[in-house]
Write a protein that holds these residues in place. Sequence first.
Motif, PDB file in Angstrom:
ATOM      1  N   THR A  35      52.941  39.667  38.592  1.00  0.00           N
ATOM      2  CA  THR A  35      52.681  39.384  37.059  1.00  0.00           C
ATOM      3  C   THR A  35      52.436  40.527  36.569  1.00  0.00           C
ATOM      4  O   THR A  35      52.578  41.145  35.927  1.00  0.00           O
ATOM      5  CB  THR A  35      51.442  38.137  36.722  1.00  0.00           C
ATOM      6  OG1 THR A  35      51.815  37.083  37.087  1.00  0.00           O
ATOM      7  CG2 THR A  35      51.135  38.836  34.866  1.00  0.00           C
ATOM      8  N   VAL A  36      51.136  41.138  37.590  1.00  0.00           N
ATOM      9  CA  VAL A  36      50.807  42.433  37.508  1.00  0.00           C
ATOM     10  C   VAL A  36      52.065  43.205  37.755  1.00  0.00           C
ATOM     11  O   VAL A  36      52.109  44.416  37.251  1.00  0.00           O
ATOM     12  CB  VAL A  36      49.751  42.843  38.601  1.00  0.00           C
ATOM     13  CG1 VAL A  36      49.219  44.099  39.253  1.00  0.00           C
ATOM     14  CG2 VAL A  36      48.449  42.037  38.377  1.00  0.00           C
ATOM     15  N   VAL A  40      52.817  46.480  34.979  1.00  0.00           N
ATOM     16  CA  VAL A  40      52.756  48.144  35.966  1.00  0.00           C
ATOM     17  C   VAL A  40      54.698  48.373  35.604  1.00  0.00           C
ATOM     18  O   VAL A  40      54.234  49.458  34.486  1.00  0.00           O
ATOM     19  CB  VAL A  40      52.530  47.650  37.070  1.00  0.00           C
ATOM     20  CG1 VAL A  40      53.156  49.223  37.884  1.00  0.00           C
ATOM     21  CG2 VAL A  40      51.227  48.117  37.380  1.00  0.00           C
ATOM     22  N   LEU A  41      55.202  47.547  35.610  1.00  0.00           N
ATOM     23  CA  LEU A  41      56.859  48.590  34.927  1.00  0.00           C
ATOM     24  C   LEU A  41      56.996  48.400  33.768  1.00  0.00           C
ATOM     25  O   LEU A  41      58.038  49.051  33.531  1.00  0.00           O
ATOM     26  CB  LEU A  41      58.317  47.162  35.927  1.00  0.00           C
ATOM     27  CG  LEU A  41      57.947  47.499  37.866  1.00  0.00           C
ATOM     28  CD1 LEU A  41      59.188  46.588  37.895  1.00  0.00           C
ATOM     29  CD2 LEU A  41      58.660  48.368  38.041  1.00  0.00           C
ATOM     30  N   LEU A  42      56.116  47.134  32.976  1.00  0.00           N
ATOM     31  CA  LEU A  42      56.805  47.552  31.416  1.00  0.00           C
ATOM     32  C   LEU A  42      55.934  48.378  31.162  1.00  0.00           C
ATOM     33  O   LEU A  42      55.539  48.698  29.260  1.00  0.00           O
ATOM     34  CB  LEU A  42      55.871  45.985  30.341  1.00  0.00           C
ATOM     35  CG  LEU A  42      57.207  44.786  31.505  1.00  0.00           C
ATOM     36  CD1 LEU A  42      57.142  44.167  30.616  1.00  0.00           C
ATOM     37  CD2 LEU A  42      58.580  45.210  30.659  1.00  0.00           C
ATOM     38  N   ILE A  43      54.424  48.957  31.211  1.00  0.00           N
ATOM     39  CA  ILE A  43      53.681  49.638  30.990  1.00  0.00           C
ATOM     40  C   ILE A  43      54.649  51.037  30.501  1.00  0.00           C
ATOM     41  O   ILE A  43      53.839  51.777  29.334  1.00  0.00           O
ATOM     42  CB  ILE A  43      52.486  50.487  32.041  1.00  0.00           C
ATOM     43  CG1 ILE A  43      51.227  49.559  32.185  1.00  0.00           C
ATOM     44  CG2 ILE A  43      51.577  51.440  31.388  1.00  0.00           C
ATOM     45  CD1 ILE A  43      50.648  49.525  33.367  1.00  0.00           C
ATOM     46  N   PRO A  44      55.924  51.703  31.073  1.00  0.00           N
ATOM     47  CA  PRO A  44      56.025  53.469  30.104  1.00  0.00           C
ATOM     48  C   PRO A  44      56.887  52.767  29.038  1.00  0.00           C
ATOM     49  O   PRO A  44      56.772  53.108  28.145  1.00  0.00           O
ATOM     50  CB  PRO A  44      56.808  53.248  30.485  1.00  0.00           C
ATOM     51  CG  PRO A  44      56.339  52.565  32.395  1.00  0.00           C
ATOM     52  CD  PRO A  44      55.780  52.047  32.308  1.00  0.00           C
ATOM     53  N   PRO A  46      57.902  50.904  25.765  1.00  0.00           N
ATOM     54  CA  PRO A  46      56.939  49.587  24.416  1.00  0.00           C
ATOM     55  C   PRO A  46      57.086  48.366  24.727  1.00  0.00           C
ATOM     56  O   PRO A  46      57.867  47.557  25.039  1.00  0.00           O
ATOM     57  CB  PRO A  46      57.916  49.804  23.145  1.00  0.00           C
ATOM     58  CG  PRO A  46      59.226  50.184  23.434  1.00  0.00           C
ATOM     59  CD  PRO A  46      59.259  51.354  25.397  1.00  0.00           C
ATOM     60  N   GLY A  47      55.913  47.720  24.473  1.00  0.00           N
ATOM     61  CA  GLY A  47      55.481  46.742  24.691  1.00  0.00           C
ATOM     62  C   GLY A  47      54.190  46.168  25.654  1.00  0.00           C
ATOM     63  O   GLY A  47      53.185  46.786  25.537  1.00  0.00           O
ATOM     64  N   PRO A  48      53.571  45.069  25.995  1.00  0.00           N
ATOM     65  CA  PRO A  48      52.157  44.510  25.582  1.00  0.00           C
ATOM     66  C   PRO A  48      52.613  44.680  27.293  1.00  0.00           C
ATOM     67  O   PRO A  48      51.503  44.061  28.475  1.00  0.00           O
ATOM     68  CB  PRO A  48      52.425  42.690  25.457  1.00  0.00           C
ATOM     69  CG  PRO A  48      53.838  42.714  25.534  1.00  0.00           C
ATOM     70  CD  PRO A  48      54.661  43.215  25.236  1.00  0.00           C
ATOM     71  N   GLY A  49      52.522  45.743  27.871  1.00  0.00           N
ATOM     72  CA  GLY A  49      52.649  45.468  29.730  1.00  0.00           C
ATOM     73  C   GLY A  49      51.401  45.711  30.024  1.00  0.00           C
ATOM     74  O   GLY A  49      51.234  45.555  30.921  1.00  0.00           O
ATOM     75  N   THR A  50      50.149  46.313  29.384  1.00  0.00           N
ATOM     76  CA  THR A  50      48.912  46.336  29.800  1.00  0.00           C
ATOM     77  C   THR A  50      48.194  44.996  30.386  1.00  0.00           C
ATOM     78  O   THR A  50      47.486  44.954  30.793  1.00  0.00           O
ATOM     79  CB  THR A  50      48.122  47.463  29.353  1.00  0.00           C
ATOM     80  OG1 THR A  50      48.333  48.688  28.448  1.00  0.00           O
ATOM     81  CG2 THR A  50      46.742  47.324  29.234  1.00  0.00           C
ATOM     82  N   LEU A  51      48.754  44.319  29.060  1.00  0.00           N
ATOM     83  CA  LEU A  51      47.788  43.106  28.393  1.00  0.00           C
ATOM     84  C   LEU A  51      48.206  42.253  29.379  1.00  0.00           C
ATOM     85  O   LEU A  51      47.925  40.467  30.156  1.00  0.00           O
ATOM     86  CB  LEU A  51      48.609  42.229  27.080  1.00  0.00           C
ATOM     87  CG  LEU A  51      48.127  43.410  26.188  1.00  0.00           C
ATOM     88  CD1 LEU A  51      48.335  42.153  25.048  1.00  0.00           C
ATOM     89  CD2 LEU A  51      46.554  42.976  26.324  1.00  0.00           C
TER      90      LEU A  51
END
Length: 98
Positions: A35-36, A40-44, A46-51
């Motif tokens: 999940t982490v 991390v892949l979704l952080i750059p 748009p979307g809830p990467g940090t969440l």
Amino acid sequence: MAIAARRSDDAPAPRRPLVRHHARRVSVAMAGGSTVAVGVLLIPLPGPGTLIVLAGLSILGREFPMARRVADKGKGWAGAAIDGARRGAGRLGDRLRR
């Protein structure tokens, strides 16, 4: 010659709880770690990467105290960011009403 029967207090303790404990730790580590990694892949993007990263750290925090501390610190930062955004939005709304 008679063979003495084993008494119940001489029997070794069953090892199942230890195996179950390690299986739980491994499964929590795999679920939280993946999940982490996805977060991390979704952080750059748009979307809830940090969440998603915080959710993964919360999963890892069920078994690993260090992950729980990092998740708590991240939740504090996220709460402060939300409060700051609300204050900024309130000021913007006040300026637009004038």
